[in-house]
Design an enzyme around this catalytic site. Structure first.
Site: not given
Length: 263
Positions: A138, A151, A155
Site C-alpha cells: 500500500s 494500518y 504497512k
C-alpha cells in the site's frame, strides 16, 4: 518475470486486488494459480472463473503452520512456486484509541502474514536459484493512511520487510516487489467512504481511484521489469519525493488537507 508457465500463489485472492491478480496471471499464461483465502467459497468462485489452471485453498496467513502446509502441498504437486503474492491485508479505521486487539490483528496479517509466506517459499526458491515475492504494501507504507494508525504502522513495516528481503536475497536469484497502490475500488475503500472515514476521503482526493484490474495490469508490467516499487498511482512517487525532501512541509500540507476535508 514473465508469467507464462509459472506457478503462482496469491493470498487474499478471493476478492479485490488479489482476485484481479489471479485472473490476470491466468490470462498471461500461468501454469497454475493457487487462490488462497480465509473465505474458501469465494476463493473457489475466483478459481472457477479462471479455469483449469485455478485452484482454491483455505488459508489464514496468521497461522504459520497452515502457511507451511499449503506451500508444501503446492510444491509437492507442481514442483515449485515461482511467484508468491502476499496480498492479504486488513484495515482498522482507528487511531491511538483503537483496541489493542485491532493493533495485534493488523500486525499479524499485514506483517507476520507476509513473513510466514516468505519463510515458507524461500527454501524452495533458493534451492532453485530463482523466485519472486510480491508483497502488497500500500501507498500507506510509503506515506500515511490518514485516520488509521495501525494500518499505517504495519504497512510501513511491510515495506521495510520487503526491502530487507530484496537486499538480503537479491544476490541469490530472488526478486522482490512491493506493490503500493493508493485508492482502489475495493470494499476496503468503498466501505470506508460510505462510513464517512476521513482517511478514505483523503485517499479518494489524492488521485484517481483505480479498478483492481488496472492495478493487476500495472503489476504484470512491474513483474516483467522486476521493479522493487510497483506504483499503480505514479503520483505516489511525487508525494514520496516531497515528503523526503521536506518532511515538515509535507506534514503541514497533510494537516491542511485534513482540515479542508473535515471542515
Amino acid at each position: 518475470m514473465e508469467l507464462v508457465g509459472r506457478v503462482a500463489l496469491v493470498t487474499g485472492g478471493a476478492g479485490g486486488i488479489g482476485a484481479a491478480l489471479a485472473r490476470r496471471f491466468a490470462a498471461e499464461g500461468a501454469a497454475a494459480v493457487v487462490v488462497a483465502d480465509l473465505d474458501l467459497d469465494a476463493a473457489r468462485r475466483v478459481a472457477g472463473e479462471i479455469g483449469p489452471v485455478g485452484e482454491a485453498v483455505a488459508l489464514d496467513v496468521t497461522d504459520a503452520d497452515r502457511v507451511r502446509a499449503v506451500v508444501a502441498d503446492v510444491e509437492a504437486r507442481y514442483g515449485r512456486i515461482d511467484l508468491c503474492c502476499a496480498n492479504a491485508g486488513v484495515t482498522t479505521g482507528g487511531g491511538l484509541d483503537a483496541p489493542t486487539a485491532d493493533w495485534d490483528r493488523a500486525w499479524q496479517v499485514n506483517v507476520l502474514g507476509q513473513l510466514h509466506t516468505a519463510r515458507a517459499v524461500l527454501p524452495g526458491m533458493l534451492a532453485r536459484g530463482e523466485g519472486y515475492l510480491l508483497h502488497t504494501c500500500s501507498a500507506a507504507g510509503l506515506l500515511t493512511a490518514v485516520g488509521d494508525a495501525p494500518y499505517t504502522a504495519t504497512k510501513h513495516a511491510a515495506v521495510g520487510l520487503a526491502e530487507w528481503l530484496a537486499m538480503t536475497y537479491g544476490g541469490q536469484g530472488i526478486r522482490v516487489s512491493a506493490l503500493c497502490p493508493q485508492g482502489v475500488d475495493t470494499p476496503m475503500l468503498t466501505d470506508a467512504l460510505a462510513a464517512g472515514h476521513v482517511g478514505a476521503r483523503v485517499t479518494a482526493a489524492s488521485g484517481p481511484v483505480l479498478t483492481p484490474e488496472q492495478v493487476a495490469a500495472v503489476v504484470v508490467d512491474g513483474l516483467a521489469a522486476e521493479r522493487f516499487l510497483i506504483l499503480p498511482h505514479p503520483e505516489v512517487a511525487t508525494y514520496v519525493r516531497r515528503k523526503t525532501a521536506d518532511p515538515d512541509g509535507w506534514l503541514a500540507a497533510m494537516r491542511g488537507m485534513i482540515r479542508r476535508l473535515t471542515s
